[in-house]
Design a protein around this motif. Structure first.
Motif, PDB file in Angstrom:
ATOM      1  N   LEU A  69      44.915  46.052  43.353  1.00 34.16           N
ATOM      2  CA  LEU A  69      44.680  44.857  44.154  1.00 34.16           C
ATOM      3  C   LEU A  69      45.973  44.297  44.734  1.00 34.16           C
ATOM      4  CD1 LEU A  69      41.949  43.097  41.988  1.00 34.16           C
ATOM      5  CD2 LEU A  69      41.688  44.767  43.831  1.00 34.16           C
TER       6      LEU A  69
ATOM      7  N   ALA B 194      36.800  42.596  50.639  1.00 34.32           N
ATOM      8  CA  ALA B 194      37.977  43.155  49.972  1.00 34.32           C
ATOM      9  C   ALA B 194      39.219  42.335  50.296  1.00 34.32           C
ATOM     10  CB  ALA B 194      38.171  44.611  50.388  1.00 34.32           C
TER      11      ALA B 194
ATOM     12  N   THR C 143      44.189  48.142  48.217  1.00 35.98           N
ATOM     13  CA  THR C 143      44.494  47.002  49.081  1.00 35.98           C
ATOM     14  C   THR C 143      44.963  47.451  50.462  1.00 35.98           C
ATOM     15  OG1 THR C 143      45.044  45.651  47.155  1.00 35.98           O
ATOM     16  CG2 THR C 143      45.914  44.914  49.270  1.00 35.98           C
TER      17      THR C 143
ATOM     18  N   VAL D 123      41.658  40.515  47.476  1.00 35.99           N
ATOM     19  CA  VAL D 123      43.054  40.873  47.217  1.00 35.99           C
ATOM     20  C   VAL D 123      44.017  39.755  47.644  1.00 35.99           C
ATOM     21  CG1 VAL D 123      42.517  43.312  47.447  1.00 35.99           C
ATOM     22  CG2 VAL D 123      43.411  42.067  49.428  1.00 35.99           C
TER      23      VAL D 123
ATOM     24  N   LEU E  62      41.875  37.718  38.097  1.00 35.70           N
ATOM     25  CA  LEU E  62      40.826  38.418  38.832  1.00 35.70           C
ATOM     26  C   LEU E  62      39.574  37.561  38.948  1.00 35.70           C
ATOM     27  CD1 LEU E  62      39.593  40.925  40.170  1.00 35.70           C
ATOM     28  CD2 LEU E  62      39.052  41.780  37.876  1.00 35.70           C
TER      29      LEU E  62
END
Length: 381
Positions: free
Chosen positions: A39, A22, A50, A26, A355
């Motif tokens: 994000l 993660a 996030t 981010v 993304l």
């Protein structure tokens, strides 16, 4: 490791891997101007997906300390030696964080002193004596006391903001007690985007230590002789109670705020950490059906691979990200901008192109993690 059997817990590695995956996602969009809202960090008060990431790392560090320190201390190990070993590890983590901040310019006059790894190291250093010398009740009392001291300081001590205007209990960017303290001690060495405050400042390290100590308490459940189903339910109930308490503190004391690491943020993020870890634990280590556990282990194996070298991957990703935007090509563009250009010009919506770049970055880091896993290269600090 399982405190009683000595077998490695897939759930803890998967949970750690989830956090690092993660964080990679981010931290590395193709274009910071085009990012899906979950994000990004909350602009100030509140939280997003996030905002899970960093407190999850702190919480996981606390869970690991239960096995590496508390269990050994209670078994009769030399407590001073344990503390010295942990202090050396904490110092190394802080040193790595400072080195990453120095790269690429090595400008000591303006280098940012705080940082993610610096906070992790400080939390480990401050939590270690509590974990080594205190029982679970003492750990819980210390967690509450640190949050209480922090709240009292933030809400009752008058301090001047960056413009010299004295305020009391004003929880706005650069106007709280923590920001004032950071300016007194580290002026010119704070987060460049803010300059007058830092999201990993000194004062908010106190409640961050509380986050780590709550992870220690979750680790006591892991190390206990309770049945797996009972452990899972304990984390679930504790997580829900912590989420509720976070909402109460958000309404009655201080808002949920990651940059200030308020008590409401501590309990909210600890609550989510308990719930998420409980899910991983049940799927990978606790459910009674071996075939189902094996199936989930296959599906979640990439997270386990990430989790086996999480700290190394965090440091490597930070170094690679810096190099991508400091290395210039012959046309004057950065290497990162050049690599992102095909996605940017592909016809995708800008937010989707951004993304996709982040997902590609995660995939590249996974390739590194997979090679290290296959070679059995595990970097420990």
């Amino acid at each position: 490791m399982n405190a009683r059997t000595g077998q490695r817990l897939l759930s803890l590695d998967a949970f750690r891997g989830f956090a690092i995956a993660a964080m990679l996602l981010v931290n590395n969009p193709g274009d910071w101007g085009h990012v899906y809202a979950p994000l990004l960090h909350a602009k100030w008060h509140g939280w997003t997906f996030t905002d899970w990431v960093f407190p999850f790392f702190v919480f996981i560090s606390g869970m690991a300390m239960t096995i590496s320190l508390a269990r050994r201390a209670q078994a009769g190990a030399d407590k001073t030696a344990l503390l010295l070993t942990t202090a050396r590890r904490a110092a190394l983590i802080i040193g790595i964080g400072l080195l990453l901040n120095l790269i690429p310019s090595f400008d000591f006059s303006s280098v940012r002193i705080p940082g993610v790894l610096q906070r992790l190291g400080l939390c480990t250093l401050l939590a270690a004596p509590i974990v080594i010398w205190c029982r679970p009740r003492g750990v819980a009392l210390w967690a509450l006391a640190l949050m209480a001291v922090y709240a009292v300081l933030q809400l009752t001590v008058p301090v001047p903001d960056a413009d010299g205007v004295v305020q009391t209990g004003l929880l706005e960017p650069g106007k709280d007690v923590g920001a004032w303290l950071d300016r007194q001690l580290m002026d010119g060495h704070l987060w460049r985007q803010a300059k007058t405050w830092d999201p990993e400042g000194l004062l908010s390290t106190l409640p961050a230590v509380s986050s780590q100590l709550l992870g220690v308490l979750a680790g006591y459940v892991l190390a206990s002789r309770r049945q797996p189903a009972e452990k899972t339910m304990t984390w679930m109930l504790a997580g829900l109670a912590s989420l509720w308490l976070g909402q109460v503190l958000d309404a009655w004391l201080m808002p949920i705020n990651k940059s200030l690491w308020t008590p409401s943020f501590v309990f909210t993020m600890a609550g989510w950490a308990c719930v998420v870890f409980a899910v991983f634990y049940w799927l990978l280590d606790a459910q009674p059906q071996p075939l189902s556990r094996a199936r989930w282990a296959r599906w979640l194996h990439p997270l386990v691979v990430f989790g086996m070298n999480a700290l190394f991957l965090f440091a490597l990703s930070g170094l690679v990200a810096k190099m991508l935007y400091t290395v210039k090509l012959t046309d004057g563009r950065s290497l990162g901008a050049t690599l992102y250009a095909p996605l940017r010009d592909s016809g995708l919506a800008p937010v989707n192109a951004s993304l996709l770049h982040a997902l590609a970055f995660v995939a590249v880091m996974y390739a590194v993690a997979w090679v290290m896993y296959r070679k059995q290269w595990f970097v420990k600090v």
